[in-house]
Design a protein around this motif. Structure first.
Motif, PDB file in Angstrom:
ATOM      1  N   GLY A 160      41.786  36.113  42.443  1.00  0.00           N
ATOM      2  CA  GLY A 160      42.002  37.555  42.613  1.00  0.00           C
ATOM      3  C   GLY A 160      43.386  37.836  43.165  1.00  0.00           C
ATOM      4  O   GLY A 160      44.077  38.761  42.716  1.00  0.00           O
ATOM      5  N   LEU A 161      43.809  37.030  44.132  1.00  0.00           N
ATOM      6  CA  LEU A 161      45.159  37.196  44.668  1.00  0.00           C
ATOM      7  C   LEU A 161      46.211  36.860  43.612  1.00  0.00           C
ATOM      8  O   LEU A 161      47.264  37.494  43.556  1.00  0.00           O
ATOM      9  CB  LEU A 161      45.360  36.282  45.885  1.00  0.00           C
ATOM     10  N   GLN A 195      37.690  31.814  43.926  1.00  0.00           N
ATOM     11  CA  GLN A 195      37.622  33.101  43.225  1.00  0.00           C
ATOM     12  C   GLN A 195      38.564  34.119  43.881  1.00  0.00           C
ATOM     13  O   GLN A 195      39.250  34.876  43.196  1.00  0.00           O
ATOM     14  CB  GLN A 195      36.180  33.654  43.261  1.00  0.00           C
ATOM     15  N   LEU A 196      38.563  34.115  45.228  1.00  0.00           N
ATOM     16  CA  LEU A 196      39.467  35.025  45.934  1.00  0.00           C
ATOM     17  C   LEU A 196      40.926  34.681  45.635  1.00  0.00           C
ATOM     18  O   LEU A 196      41.765  35.573  45.465  1.00  0.00           O
ATOM     19  CB  LEU A 196      39.222  34.961  47.442  1.00  0.00           C
ATOM     20  N   ALA A 197      41.217  33.383  45.571  1.00  0.00           N
ATOM     21  CA  ALA A 197      42.590  32.969  45.251  1.00  0.00           C
ATOM     22  C   ALA A 197      42.980  33.461  43.859  1.00  0.00           C
ATOM     23  O   ALA A 197      44.120  33.887  43.640  1.00  0.00           O
ATOM     24  CB  ALA A 197      42.721  31.454  45.339  1.00  0.00           C
ATOM     25  N   ALA A 230      45.935  37.444  40.497  1.00  0.00           N
ATOM     26  CA  ALA A 230      46.051  38.650  39.670  1.00  0.00           C
ATOM     27  C   ALA A 230      46.915  39.692  40.385  1.00  0.00           C
ATOM     28  O   ALA A 230      47.770  40.342  39.769  1.00  0.00           O
ATOM     29  CB  ALA A 230      44.667  39.216  39.365  1.00  0.00           C
ATOM     30  N   ASN A 231      46.699  39.826  41.678  1.00  0.00           N
ATOM     31  CA  ASN A 231      47.488  40.789  42.461  1.00  0.00           C
ATOM     32  C   ASN A 231      48.984  40.457  42.399  1.00  0.00           C
ATOM     33  O   ASN A 231      49.818  41.305  42.085  1.00  0.00           O
ATOM     34  CB  ASN A 231      47.006  40.748  43.914  1.00  0.00           C
TER      35      ASN A 231
END
Lengths: 192, 89
Positions: free
Chosen positions: A148-149, A144-146, A151-152
């Motif tokens: 999010g990254l 999930q964090l990946a 998207a960044n």
């Protein structure tokens, strides 16, 4: 409000339009939430693969898959990039562009362009998020964090990609396409 | 060739695939090495590895830090999804 802030507001509104369009089209194939989530994931994986396997071009071929990836990632993570996030992306791209220009031909290897650098980070984050056809070793939370990254990096790639895609001959159209994004960001770049 | 420690075929395929990925990234890792690494890591995280020769119940030895996997380093400092969107200033 300066030129970069105006561009950030325009991009925020533009992306809200992209989200809304996706909600009413590709994500709207089902009314039940589990099926809708499946549709979002399907759009995400299909277009993430297109980006990861796609070469950085100068014709704007990655624009549509990138919009779908950003929209699907945001819906999946319940993210909504606002003016601050877009402003940060614009500043980030302009700053990197300046840094690369300074390095110039003196570097030991070809450093690439802002778009090529942000695409590399986006590609890797999408792979790590487990939304492509390559395996990931991350657990669910880190996937999930990946994402999010992704998207960044995706916001930044979009800005850089638009700036590096030459405009086509002819009068600008009303469509809020990649050329429109380029015009919005280019005005901020001139003023910066 | 049969393996002494048996895995479900699907799990072994997962190990082969992941080992292949890690090997592409510059490190040569076999599926069994990856399996050993994951077991060691799991035990270390549980802090339940008994000290060699220890007879006292519950005695443990200091364990080596687990082998760092990508997730440990890639997300250093990132705890929530909201933090993934970088905002300056």
């Amino acid at each position: 409000m300066d030129a970069e802030e105006r561009a950030a507001v325009e991009l925020r509104d533009w992306f809200n339009g992209v989200l809304s369009l996706c909600d009413r089209t590709v994500f709207a194939v089902a009314t039940r939430e589990p099926h809708r989530q499946a549709a979002v994931l399907s759009v995400l994986t299909r277009n993430a693969k297109a980006i990861v396997h796609g070469e950085l071009d100068r014709g704007g071929a990655l624009y549509t898959p990138l919009c779908f990836v950003l929209a699907a990632a945001c819906r999946r993570l319940d993210l909504a990039p606002g003016e601050r996030e877009w402003l940060s992306a614009i500043k980030n791209v302009h700053r990197l562009e300046g840094q690369l220009r300074e390095v110039g031909e003196a570097s030991a290897w070809p450093v690439g362009t802002p778009a090529s650098i942000f695409k590399q980070h986006l590609d890797e984050a999408l792979v790590n998020a487990g939304v492509t056809d390559r395996p990931t070793i991350l657990d669910h939370h880190n996937r999930q964090l990946a994402l999010g990254l992704a998207a960044n990096w995706g916001l930044r790639f979009l800005v850089a990609y638009a700036m590096e895609t030459p405009s086509r001959p002819g009068a600008p159209t009303e469509a809020q396409d990649l050329a429109w994004v380029r015009r919005a960001v280019a005005q901020a770049g001139k003023a910066a | 060739m049969s393996r002494i420690v048996r895995f479900q075929p699907a799990r072994w395929e997962d190990l082969e695939q992941l080992a292949g990925t890690l090997s592409q990234e510059g490190r040569s890792v076999s599926p069994s090495q990856l399996a050993a690494m994951l077991v060691e890591r799991g035990l270390a995280e549980l802090s339940l590895v008994p000290a060699p020769g220890a007879s006292a119940p519950g005695a443990t030895r200091a364990v080596e830090p687990p082998t760092a996997l990508l997730g440990d380093e890639y997300f250093n400092g990132l705890r929530s999804i909201a933090q993934c969107l970088d905002v300056e200033g």
